[in-house]
Write a protein that holds these residues in place. Structure first.
Motif, PDB file in Angstrom:
ATOM      1  N   SER A  17     -18.828  21.211   2.483  1.00 50.60           N
ATOM      2  CA  SER A  17     -17.850  20.118   2.444  1.00 50.60           C
ATOM      3  C   SER A  17     -16.787  20.317   2.931  1.00 50.60           C
ATOM      4  O   SER A  17     -16.216  21.834   3.516  1.00 50.60           O
ATOM      5  CB  SER A  17     -17.327  19.847   0.568  1.00 50.60           C
ATOM      6  OG  SER A  17     -18.861  19.272   0.523  1.00 50.60           O
ATOM      7  N   LEU A  18     -16.081  18.901   3.859  1.00 49.33           N
ATOM      8  CA  LEU A  18     -14.109  20.176   3.752  1.00 49.33           C
ATOM      9  C   LEU A  18     -13.748  18.277   3.496  1.00 49.33           C
ATOM     10  O   LEU A  18     -14.349  17.531   3.093  1.00 49.33           O
ATOM     11  CB  LEU A  18     -14.660  19.621   5.240  1.00 49.33           C
ATOM     12  CG  LEU A  18     -14.836  21.023   5.847  1.00 49.33           C
ATOM     13  CD1 LEU A  18     -14.751  20.772   7.513  1.00 49.33           C
ATOM     14  CD2 LEU A  18     -13.686  21.771   5.160  1.00 49.33           C
ATOM     15  N   ARG A  19     -12.422  18.559   3.359  1.00 46.09           N
ATOM     16  CA  ARG A  19     -11.430  17.221   2.861  1.00 46.09           C
ATOM     17  C   ARG A  19     -10.513  17.036   3.996  1.00 46.09           C
ATOM     18  O   ARG A  19      -9.439  18.495   4.016  1.00 46.09           O
ATOM     19  CB  ARG A  19     -11.087  17.324   1.646  1.00 46.09           C
ATOM     20  CG  ARG A  19     -10.314  15.547   1.366  1.00 46.09           C
ATOM     21  CD  ARG A  19      -9.783  15.769  -0.258  1.00 46.09           C
ATOM     22  NE  ARG A  19      -8.752  16.498  -0.636  1.00 46.09           N
ATOM     23  CZ  ARG A  19      -7.953  16.404  -1.586  1.00 46.09           C
ATOM     24  NH1 ARG A  19      -8.527  15.020  -2.537  1.00 46.09           N
ATOM     25  NH2 ARG A  19      -6.315  17.219  -1.482  1.00 46.09           N
ATOM     26  N   LEU A  20     -10.811  16.690   4.725  1.00 47.07           N
ATOM     27  CA  LEU A  20      -9.634  15.625   5.336  1.00 47.07           C
ATOM     28  C   LEU A  20      -8.134  15.281   5.419  1.00 47.07           C
ATOM     29  O   LEU A  20      -8.672  14.458   4.280  1.00 47.07           O
ATOM     30  CB  LEU A  20      -9.353  15.320   7.085  1.00 47.07           C
ATOM     31  CG  LEU A  20     -11.061  15.933   7.893  1.00 47.07           C
ATOM     32  CD1 LEU A  20     -11.402  15.158   8.666  1.00 47.07           C
ATOM     33  CD2 LEU A  20     -11.205  17.376   7.929  1.00 47.07           C
ATOM     34  N   SER A  21      -6.888  15.209   5.729  1.00 47.50           N
ATOM     35  CA  SER A  21      -5.780  14.596   5.470  1.00 47.50           C
ATOM     36  C   SER A  21      -5.200  14.046   6.061  1.00 47.50           C
ATOM     37  O   SER A  21      -5.141  15.262   7.179  1.00 47.50           O
ATOM     38  CB  SER A  21      -4.889  16.040   4.067  1.00 47.50           C
ATOM     39  OG  SER A  21      -5.978  16.217   2.965  1.00 47.50           O
ATOM     40  N   CYS A  22      -4.444  13.242   6.457  1.00 48.61           N
ATOM     41  CA  CYS A  22      -3.387  12.964   7.272  1.00 48.61           C
ATOM     42  C   CYS A  22      -2.080  12.165   6.671  1.00 48.61           C
ATOM     43  O   CYS A  22      -2.530  11.267   5.388  1.00 48.61           O
ATOM     44  CB  CYS A  22      -4.346  11.583   7.712  1.00 48.61           C
ATOM     45  SG  CYS A  22      -3.022  10.660   9.553  1.00 48.61           S
ATOM     46  N   VAL A  23      -1.002  12.915   6.865  1.00 49.68           N
ATOM     47  CA  VAL A  23      -0.030  12.345   6.145  1.00 49.68           C
ATOM     48  C   VAL A  23       0.689  11.704   7.922  1.00 49.68           C
ATOM     49  O   VAL A  23       1.395  12.443   8.442  1.00 49.68           O
ATOM     50  CB  VAL A  23       1.279  13.359   5.725  1.00 49.68           C
ATOM     51  CG1 VAL A  23       2.162  12.853   5.196  1.00 49.68           C
ATOM     52  CG2 VAL A  23       0.128  14.750   4.984  1.00 49.68           C
ATOM     53  N   ALA A  24       1.493  10.258   6.765  1.00 49.42           N
ATOM     54  CA  ALA A  24       2.366  10.101   7.814  1.00 49.42           C
ATOM     55  C   ALA A  24       4.291  10.340   7.610  1.00 49.42           C
ATOM     56  O   ALA A  24       4.466  10.755   6.480  1.00 49.42           O
ATOM     57  CB  ALA A  24       2.264   8.349   7.556  1.00 49.42           C
ATOM     58  N   SER A  25       3.852  10.129   8.939  1.00 52.71           N
ATOM     59  CA  SER A  25       6.234  10.930   8.653  1.00 52.71           C
ATOM     60  C   SER A  25       6.826   9.659   8.016  1.00 52.71           C
ATOM     61  O   SER A  25       8.046   9.950   7.402  1.00 52.71           O
ATOM     62  CB  SER A  25       6.143  10.944   9.894  1.00 52.71           C
ATOM     63  OG  SER A  25       6.589  10.443  10.702  1.00 52.71           O
ATOM     64  N   VAL A  93     -14.084  16.274  16.720  1.00 51.19           N
ATOM     65  CA  VAL A  93     -12.468  15.983  16.621  1.00 51.19           C
ATOM     66  C   VAL A  93     -11.976  14.717  15.873  1.00 51.19           C
ATOM     67  O   VAL A  93     -12.651  14.190  16.544  1.00 51.19           O
ATOM     68  CB  VAL A  93     -11.210  16.074  18.142  1.00 51.19           C
ATOM     69  CG1 VAL A  93     -10.103  16.437  17.500  1.00 51.19           C
ATOM     70  CG2 VAL A  93     -11.676  17.746  18.559  1.00 51.19           C
ATOM     71  N   TYR A  94     -11.572  15.204  15.073  1.00 48.69           N
ATOM     72  CA  TYR A  94     -11.162  13.869  14.136  1.00 48.69           C
ATOM     73  C   TYR A  94      -9.776  13.077  13.956  1.00 48.69           C
ATOM     74  O   TYR A  94      -8.836  14.227  13.831  1.00 48.69           O
ATOM     75  CB  TYR A  94     -11.317  14.181  12.401  1.00 48.69           C
ATOM     76  CG  TYR A  94     -13.218  13.857  11.902  1.00 48.69           C
ATOM     77  CD1 TYR A  94     -13.288  13.621  11.525  1.00 48.69           C
ATOM     78  CD2 TYR A  94     -13.621  15.401  12.951  1.00 48.69           C
ATOM     79  CE1 TYR A  94     -15.164  13.374  11.460  1.00 48.69           C
ATOM     80  CE2 TYR A  94     -15.450  15.568  13.050  1.00 48.69           C
ATOM     81  CZ  TYR A  94     -15.610  13.872  11.876  1.00 48.69           C
ATOM     82  OH  TYR A  94     -16.949  14.453  11.421  1.00 48.69           O
ATOM     83  N   TYR A  95      -9.984  11.956  14.372  1.00 43.91           N
ATOM     84  CA  TYR A  95      -8.141  11.514  14.697  1.00 43.91           C
ATOM     85  C   TYR A  95      -8.295  10.769  13.304  1.00 43.91           C
ATOM     86  O   TYR A  95      -9.242  10.389  12.839  1.00 43.91           O
ATOM     87  CB  TYR A  95      -8.165  11.205  16.057  1.00 43.91           C
ATOM     88  CG  TYR A  95      -8.498  11.548  16.986  1.00 43.91           C
ATOM     89  CD1 TYR A  95      -7.030  12.351  17.250  1.00 43.91           C
ATOM     90  CD2 TYR A  95      -9.386  12.300  17.991  1.00 43.91           C
ATOM     91  CE1 TYR A  95      -7.585  13.494  18.628  1.00 43.91           C
ATOM     92  CE2 TYR A  95      -9.953  13.047  18.437  1.00 43.91           C
ATOM     93  CZ  TYR A  95      -8.523  13.618  18.922  1.00 43.91           C
ATOM     94  OH  TYR A  95      -8.723  14.098  20.307  1.00 43.91           O
ATOM     95  N   CYS A  96      -6.930  10.813  12.668  1.00 43.09           N
ATOM     96  CA  CYS A  96      -6.443   9.878  12.332  1.00 43.09           C
ATOM     97  C   CYS A  96      -5.768   8.045  12.658  1.00 43.09           C
ATOM     98  O   CYS A  96      -4.599   8.857  13.236  1.00 43.09           O
ATOM     99  CB  CYS A  96      -5.237  10.416  10.569  1.00 43.09           C
ATOM    100  SG  CYS A  96      -4.416   9.425   9.405  1.00 43.09           S
ATOM    101  N   ALA A  97      -5.587   7.563  12.054  1.00 49.23           N
ATOM    102  CA  ALA A  97      -5.044   6.105  13.246  1.00 49.23           C
ATOM    103  C   ALA A  97      -4.194   5.197  12.060  1.00 49.23           C
ATOM    104  O   ALA A  97      -4.485   5.459  10.259  1.00 49.23           O
ATOM    105  CB  ALA A  97      -5.573   6.096  13.897  1.00 49.23           C
ATOM    106  N   ALA A  98      -3.504   4.961  12.317  1.00 49.07           N
ATOM    107  CA  ALA A  98      -2.796   3.588  11.866  1.00 49.07           C
ATOM    108  C   ALA A  98      -2.264   2.541  12.324  1.00 49.07           C
ATOM    109  O   ALA A  98      -1.984   2.374  13.717  1.00 49.07           O
ATOM    110  CB  ALA A  98      -1.316   4.154  10.924  1.00 49.07           C
ATOM    111  N   LEU A  99      -2.776   1.375  11.882  1.00 46.27           N
ATOM    112  CA  LEU A  99      -3.005   0.045  11.337  1.00 46.27           C
ATOM    113  C   LEU A  99      -1.207  -0.338  11.187  1.00 46.27           C
ATOM    114  O   LEU A  99      -0.737  -0.555   9.883  1.00 46.27           O
ATOM    115  CB  LEU A  99      -3.130  -0.756  11.434  1.00 46.27           C
ATOM    116  CG  LEU A  99      -4.860  -0.983  11.838  1.00 46.27           C
ATOM    117  CD1 LEU A  99      -6.067  -1.781  11.122  1.00 46.27           C
ATOM    118  CD2 LEU A  99      -5.128  -2.447  13.481  1.00 46.27           C
TER     119      LEU A  99
END
Length: 128
Positions: A17-25, A93-99
């Protein structure tokens, strides 16, 4: 302009298992959606999961249903991807994206061209 920073990638054995995080500025807006995409060498960028920011509605690629879970913490401007029962084919490679905009149709949340902001990506490698 929103900046996104992913973290949590690494090397794990199959079944791990892994947990990825993505933080917006900056503060996210209530009509934002966020998603995870991945790209393996020689492959097209692939939709993984997405979430409607305020409603919490989630969408998943068939290949990850039941194993990966997307969630968000709006107060922290943070997106997560909990990854369980990992398989070698999850290596990418895992990418975080925002609408930036709101869309009523779920179709838009599953397409990379719908997203306005992208992170640098974090490598996930699953060994067999």
């Amino acid at each position: 302009q929103v900046q996104l920073v992913e973290s949590g990638g690494g090397l794990v054995q199959a079944g791990g298992s892994l947990r990825l995080s993505c933080v917006a500025s900056e503060r996210t807006f209530t009509n934002y959606g966020m998603g995870w995409f991945r790209q393996a060498p020689g492959k097209e960028r692939e939709f993984v999961a997405a979430i409607r920011w305020i409603e919490g509605t989630t969408y998943y690629a068939d290949s990850v249903k039941g194993r990966l879970t997307i969630s968000s913490d709006n107060a922290k401007n943070t997106l997560y991807l909990q990854m369980n029962s990992l398989k070698p084919e999850d290596t990418a490679v895992y990418y975080c994206a925002a609408l930036r905009n709101y869309y009523s149709d779920s179709y838009y949340y599953t397409r990379d061209v719908s997203y306005h902001y992208w992170g640098q990506g974090t490598q996930v490698t699953v060994s067999s």
